[in-house]
Enzyme design. Sequence first.
Site, mmCIF file in Angstrom:
data_model
loop_
_atom_site.group_PDB
_atom_site.id
_atom_site.type_symbol
_atom_site.label_atom_id
_atom_site.label_comp_id
_atom_site.label_asym_id
_atom_site.label_seq_id
_atom_site.Cartn_x
_atom_site.Cartn_y
_atom_site.Cartn_z
ATOM 1 N N ASP A 1 0.858 -1.178 0.000
ATOM 2 C CA ASP A 1 0.000 0.000 0.000
ATOM 3 C C ASP A 1 0.896 1.231 0.000
ATOM 4 O OD1 ASP A 1 -2.436 -1.397 0.094
ATOM 5 O OD2 ASP A 1 -2.359 -1.536 2.275
ATOM 6 N N ASP B 1 -6.930 -1.167 -4.768
ATOM 7 C CA ASP B 1 -8.044 -0.825 -3.873
ATOM 8 C C ASP B 1 -8.927 0.245 -4.507
ATOM 9 O OD1 ASP B 1 -6.913 -2.562 -1.988
ATOM 10 O OD2 ASP B 1 -5.866 -0.942 -0.947
#
Length: 155
Positions: free
Chosen positions: A114, A130
């Site tokens: 991330d 995402d």
Amino acid sequence: MPYIIIILVLAALDQITKQLMYNVSGGVQGFSIPIIDKFFHLTYVENHGGVFGLLQGKINLFTIASAVLIIYVIAVEYKNFKNYSKWTKIGVVVIAAGATGNMIDRILRGYVIDMIDFRGIWAFVFNVADMYVHIGIYIIVIDYLTRKYFKNSKK
């Protein structure tokens, strides 16, 4: 066939952004580049759990759950896909690209990278895959509501 190509291209773009962030950070968790000070940073984080970092260390659980979900969606969507509106098809494809991008991470790395860090909004760090999932859901919901609204307004 063109939908599969779109999924692969979008998943590849997700993987490129993750690899770039890994390279820039040297794999050091918490490495951060301020883009807009105290609001938006690019921050390297390894997510060994699920969505929003829940259940850290349970990556195998999410890998299995994601694989089952992907297989289910492929089976259901393959059968019904031809009946969907153009926008719902696009939404499904974008969601599939996001699921594929994060699944690649889980299988090859054992964690999901991330890096998108909007500190001014919330404490969660996320990635391009995402974003695909969220955008795909929004496309499907807006398409559904729009078609329902126009169908009802014609009565």
